[in-house]
Motif scaffolding. Structure first.
Motif, PDB file in Angstrom:
ATOM      1  N   GLN A 179       0.866  -1.176   0.000  1.00 36.93           N
ATOM      2  CA  GLN A 179       0.000   0.000   0.000  1.00 36.93           C
ATOM      3  C   GLN A 179       0.901   1.223   0.000  1.00 36.93           C
ATOM      4  OE1 GLN A 179      -3.832   0.236   2.290  1.00 36.93           O
ATOM      5  NE2 GLN A 179      -2.750   1.838   3.404  1.00 36.93           N
ATOM      6  N   LEU A 180       0.817   2.007  -1.067  1.00 35.30           N
ATOM      7  CA  LEU A 180       1.742   3.120  -1.253  1.00 35.30           C
ATOM      8  C   LEU A 180       1.256   4.403  -0.590  1.00 35.30           C
ATOM      9  CD1 LEU A 180       4.437   3.693  -2.750  1.00 35.30           C
ATOM     10  CD2 LEU A 180       3.059   4.515  -4.680  1.00 35.30           C
ATOM     11  N   SER A 181      -0.009   4.769  -0.837  1.00 29.37           N
ATOM     12  CA  SER A 181      -0.511   6.041  -0.327  1.00 29.37           C
ATOM     13  C   SER A 181      -2.029   6.093  -0.449  1.00 29.37           C
ATOM     14  CB  SER A 181       0.098   7.218  -1.117  1.00 29.37           C
ATOM     15  OG  SER A 181      -0.231   7.105  -2.495  1.00 29.37           O
ATOM     16  N   ARG A 182      -2.629   7.044   0.248  1.00 30.48           N
ATOM     17  CA  ARG A 182      -4.060   7.324   0.087  1.00 30.48           C
ATOM     18  C   ARG A 182      -4.199   8.416  -0.961  1.00 30.48           C
ATOM     19  NH1 ARG A 182      -7.145   9.121   5.384  1.00 30.48           N
ATOM     20  NH2 ARG A 182      -5.636  10.825   5.207  1.00 30.48           N
ATOM     21  N   ASN A 183      -5.047   8.174  -1.976  1.00 29.99           N
ATOM     22  CA  ASN A 183      -5.185   9.190  -3.025  1.00 29.99           C
ATOM     23  C   ASN A 183      -6.530   9.908  -3.026  1.00 29.99           C
ATOM     24  OD1 ASN A 183      -7.063   7.748  -4.879  1.00 29.99           O
ATOM     25  ND2 ASN A 183      -5.346   6.352  -5.231  1.00 29.99           N
ATOM     26  N   LEU A 184      -7.473   9.455  -2.194  1.00 30.39           N
ATOM     27  CA  LEU A 184      -8.785  10.115  -2.160  1.00 30.39           C
ATOM     28  C   LEU A 184      -9.458   9.841  -0.823  1.00 30.39           C
ATOM     29  CD1 LEU A 184     -10.902  11.720  -3.878  1.00 30.39           C
ATOM     30  CD2 LEU A 184     -11.876   9.507  -4.507  1.00 30.39           C
ATOM     31  N   GLN A 185     -10.145  10.862  -0.290  1.00 28.28           N
ATOM     32  CA  GLN A 185     -10.881  10.726   0.962  1.00 28.28           C
ATOM     33  C   GLN A 185     -12.353  11.057   0.749  1.00 28.28           C
ATOM     34  OE1 GLN A 185      -8.912  12.462   4.555  1.00 28.28           O
ATOM     35  NE2 GLN A 185      -7.402  13.266   3.097  1.00 28.28           N
ATOM     36  N   SER A 223     -18.986   3.364   6.114  1.00 26.27           N
ATOM     37  CA  SER A 223     -19.637   4.667   5.893  1.00 26.27           C
ATOM     38  C   SER A 223     -18.803   5.428   4.876  1.00 26.27           C
ATOM     39  CB  SER A 223     -19.772   5.420   7.225  1.00 26.27           C
ATOM     40  OG  SER A 223     -18.539   5.440   7.925  1.00 26.27           O
ATOM     41  N   LYS A 224     -18.227   6.541   5.248  1.00 29.22           N
ATOM     42  CA  LYS A 224     -17.322   7.245   4.339  1.00 29.22           C
ATOM     43  C   LYS A 224     -16.037   6.434   4.215  1.00 29.22           C
ATOM     44  CE  LYS A 224     -19.798  11.109   3.835  1.00 29.22           C
ATOM     45  NZ  LYS A 224     -20.256  11.689   2.571  1.00 29.22           N
ATOM     46  N   GLY A 225     -15.447   6.459   3.043  1.00 29.28           N
ATOM     47  CA  GLY A 225     -14.254   5.647   2.827  1.00 29.28           C
ATOM     48  C   GLY A 225     -13.112   6.407   2.190  1.00 29.28           C
ATOM     49  N   ASP A 226     -12.062   5.667   1.858  1.00 28.05           N
ATOM     50  CA  ASP A 226     -10.870   6.215   1.230  1.00 28.05           C
ATOM     51  C   ASP A 226     -10.453   5.313   0.075  1.00 28.05           C
ATOM     52  OD1 ASP A 226     -10.409   8.332   3.238  1.00 28.05           O
ATOM     53  OD2 ASP A 226      -9.905   6.674   4.569  1.00 28.05           O
ATOM     54  N   VAL A 227      -9.671   5.870  -0.834  1.00 29.42           N
ATOM     55  CA  VAL A 227      -9.108   5.095  -1.939  1.00 29.42           C
ATOM     56  C   VAL A 227      -7.584   5.149  -1.824  1.00 29.42           C
ATOM     57  CG1 VAL A 227      -8.987   4.773  -4.437  1.00 29.42           C
ATOM     58  CG2 VAL A 227     -11.079   5.664  -3.401  1.00 29.42           C
ATOM     59  N   PHE A 228      -6.954   3.992  -1.992  1.00 32.27           N
ATOM     60  CA  PHE A 228      -5.507   3.895  -1.836  1.00 32.27           C
ATOM     61  C   PHE A 228      -4.840   3.451  -3.139  1.00 32.27           C
ATOM     62  CE2 PHE A 228      -7.206   3.557   2.404  1.00 32.27           C
ATOM     63  CZ  PHE A 228      -6.302   4.264   3.194  1.00 32.27           C
ATOM     64  N   THR A 229      -3.577   3.847  -3.274  1.00 28.76           N
ATOM     65  CA  THR A 229      -2.735   3.395  -4.380  1.00 28.76           C
ATOM     66  C   THR A 229      -1.900   2.212  -3.900  1.00 28.76           C
ATOM     67  OG1 THR A 229      -2.597   5.616  -5.344  1.00 28.76           O
ATOM     68  CG2 THR A 229      -0.877   4.040  -5.963  1.00 28.76           C
ATOM     69  N   LEU A 230      -1.946   1.121  -4.657  1.00 27.18           N
ATOM     70  CA  LEU A 230      -1.174  -0.081  -4.337  1.00 27.18           C
ATOM     71  C   LEU A 230      -0.105  -0.297  -5.406  1.00 27.18           C
ATOM     72  CD1 LEU A 230      -4.093  -2.579  -3.519  1.00 27.18           C
ATOM     73  CD2 LEU A 230      -2.948  -0.981  -1.949  1.00 27.18           C
ATOM     74  N   THR A 231       0.982  -0.953  -5.025  1.00 34.97           N
ATOM     75  CA  THR A 231       1.988  -1.353  -6.002  1.00 34.97           C
ATOM     76  C   THR A 231       2.387  -2.803  -5.765  1.00 34.97           C
ATOM     77  OG1 THR A 231       3.946  -0.778  -4.673  1.00 34.97           O
ATOM     78  CG2 THR A 231       2.968   0.975  -6.021  1.00 34.97           C
ATOM     79  N   ARG A 232       3.027  -3.370  -6.772  1.00 31.44           N
ATOM     80  CA  ARG A 232       3.597  -4.707  -6.582  1.00 31.44           C
ATOM     81  C   ARG A 232       4.707  -4.619  -5.547  1.00 31.44           C
ATOM     82  NH1 ARG A 232       8.462  -4.836  -9.513  1.00 31.44           N
ATOM     83  NH2 ARG A 232       8.545  -3.470 -11.346  1.00 31.44           N
ATOM     84  N   LYS A 233       4.981  -5.726  -4.910  1.00 34.35           N
ATOM     85  CA  LYS A 233       6.006  -5.770  -3.865  1.00 34.35           C
ATOM     86  C   LYS A 233       7.361  -5.366  -4.435  1.00 34.35           C
ATOM     87  CE  LYS A 233       7.842  -8.958  -0.365  1.00 34.35           C
ATOM     88  NZ  LYS A 233       7.741 -10.358   0.171  1.00 34.35           N
ATOM     89  N   GLY A 234       8.017  -4.439  -3.773  1.00 33.86           N
ATOM     90  CA  GLY A 234       9.347  -4.009  -4.180  1.00 33.86           C
ATOM     91  C   GLY A 234       9.381  -2.919  -5.233  1.00 33.86           C
ATOM     92  N   TYR A 235       8.225  -2.510  -5.748  1.00 36.48           N
ATOM     93  CA  TYR A 235       8.220  -1.502  -6.819  1.00 36.48           C
ATOM     94  C   TYR A 235       8.823  -0.166  -6.371  1.00 36.48           C
ATOM     95  CZ  TYR A 235       6.638   1.341 -10.753  1.00 36.48           C
ATOM     96  OH  TYR A 235       6.601   2.186 -11.838  1.00 36.48           O
ATOM     97  N   PRO A 236       8.500   0.339  -5.177  1.00 34.68           N
ATOM     98  CA  PRO A 236       9.095   1.621  -4.766  1.00 34.68           C
ATOM     99  C   PRO A 236      10.621   1.571  -4.680  1.00 34.68           C
ATOM    100  CG  PRO A 236       7.195   1.092  -3.404  1.00 34.68           C
ATOM    101  CD  PRO A 236       7.509  -0.144  -4.198  1.00 34.68           C
ATOM    102  N   GLN A 237      11.165   0.402  -4.367  1.00 39.09           N
ATOM    103  CA  GLN A 237      12.616   0.268  -4.287  1.00 39.09           C
ATOM    104  C   GLN A 237      13.225   0.119  -5.691  1.00 39.09           C
ATOM    105  OE1 GLN A 237      10.461  -1.711  -2.281  1.00 39.09           O
ATOM    106  NE2 GLN A 237      10.689  -0.116  -0.693  1.00 39.09           N
ATOM    107  N   ALA A 238      12.534  -0.604  -6.560  1.00 35.54           N
ATOM    108  CA  ALA A 238      13.058  -0.844  -7.915  1.00 35.54           C
ATOM    109  C   ALA A 238      12.927   0.384  -8.806  1.00 35.54           C
ATOM    110  CB  ALA A 238      12.328  -2.036  -8.543  1.00 35.54           C
ATOM    111  N   CYS A 239      11.824   1.112  -8.650  1.00 37.23           N
ATOM    112  CA  CYS A 239      11.531   2.263  -9.517  1.00 37.23           C
ATOM    113  C   CYS A 239      11.135   3.460  -8.644  1.00 37.23           C
ATOM    114  CB  CYS A 239      10.410   1.924 -10.495  1.00 37.23           C
ATOM    115  SG  CYS A 239      10.701   0.424 -11.470  1.00 37.23           S
ATOM    116  N   PRO A 240      12.084   4.011  -7.886  1.00 38.94           N
ATOM    117  CA  PRO A 240      11.739   5.033  -6.888  1.00 38.94           C
ATOM    118  C   PRO A 240      11.162   6.318  -7.466  1.00 38.94           C
ATOM    119  CG  PRO A 240      14.131   4.822  -7.119  1.00 38.94           C
ATOM    120  CD  PRO A 240      13.524   3.677  -7.857  1.00 38.94           C
TER     121      PRO A 240
END
Length: 309
Positions: A105-111, A224-241
């Motif tokens: 889970q990389l980040s939250r992109n919408l609330q 109730s109210k929710g959020d949307v998150f950005t996901l990546t494959r495992k290791g992607y932030p390290q491989a493609c920072p």
């Protein structure tokens, strides 16, 4: 002296390697593989990602896949990133793939999202305002709930409600189809003033096009109210920072996404064109999205994107 020179040389090589990595000078980073489950909001956010990534020197490939396949693709490395992890609707997938570390889970992109059953205004005015009201009007609804594509988490929640006979809905049927087919069915029902209960969510242009209301009572299944998150494959932030930094910076608002989607519907233009028009009108958004990001060659990212607008 030779030792000192060798140390400086090693340091220079190390810094050069880090610089190359920071700019994603790596074959596996050249193409960013995104996924689209056929939802207008994710088509919107994917279009924004493409608008930013391509001027930086990346290719963007978007595959249309069912939600379960997207999570499996992230686990297997066939998908790099998914901008549409709706929570709590995707809690089951989160538990299966994210909690155990197979997907990051990389980040939250919408609330502030909503995702639950909705009805047209005339049905709401007829007394259907809660899940508990549905079965009181079973004959008018034809004992049908209209969902989206098979395998979608929201459909699974509706199937669980039916299976458990919650709210007396045990004899009801879930009609699964694409988002577009479901909304076409809603349009036909509205024209005839027929009762219909369907999956609704915001952001989505349906909130602008339809006079609709969200039912209460389904919070156990939909939250109730929710959020949307950005996901990546495992290791992607390290491989493609560098690409991962851009994706982690992406943050949207309900108003922005609804505006872009409404432009697509009203003007019959592509999501790419609508996203570009929004960014042209709001260039200040680039500063936040591109903070700490460069082109693949290490040049100024904001200047590179602005040249394409």
């Amino acid at each position: 002296m030779h030792t000192f020179a060798a140390t400086l040389f090693a340091l220079a090589v190390s810094l050069g390697t880090l610089s190359a990595q920071a700019a994603d000078d790596n074959a596996q980073c050249s193409t960013v593989k995104l996924a689209d489950p056929g939802w207008s909001d994710i088509a919107t956010t994917n279009a924004v990602a493409r608008l930013l990534l391509e001027p930086l020197g990346y290719q963007v490939k978007v595959d249309s896949l069912a939600v379960p396949i997207i999570y499996g693709g992230l686990k297997d490395g066939q998908v790099d990133a998914f901008l549409g992890s709706w929570m709590p609707a995707h809690q089951g997938f989160h538990d299966k793939f994210v909690d155990n570390g197979d997907v990051q889970q990389l980040s939250r992109n919408l609330q502030g999202t909503e995702f639950t059953l909705a009805v047209p205004d005339y049905v709401w005015n007829g007394g259907v305002r809660d899940f508990a009201d549905l079965n009181k009007h079973a004959d008018q609804f034809g004992r049908k709930l209209y969902g989206i594509g098979s395998g979608a988490p929201a459909n699974l929640s509706l199937q669980a409600i039916i299976k458990d006979d919650a709210f007396g809905l045990g004899k009801w049927k879930l009609v699964e189809s694409s988002e577009q087919a479901m909304l076409a069915q809603v349009d036909r029902a509205v024209k005839k003033q027929q009762y219909i209960a369907f999956l609704g969510w915001t952001p989505h242009p349906m909130n602008v096009k339809l006079n609709m209301h969200y039912l209460t009572g389904g919070e156990k299944w939909f939250g109730s109210k929710g959020d949307v998150f950005t996901l990546t494959r495992k290791g992607y932030p390290q491989a493609c920072p560098n690409a991962a930094k851009l994706l982690s910076n992406l943050s949207f608002t309900l108003d922005m996404e609804n505006t872009i989607m409404a432009e697509v519907v009203d003007k019959k233009i592509s999501f790419d064109d609508a996203a570009k028009a929004w960014v042209r009108a709001h260039p200040e958004a680039l500063d936040g999205w591109l903070t700490g990001v460069t082109t693949k060659e290490g040049a100024d990212a904001v200047a590179a994107v602005k040249r394409t607008l």
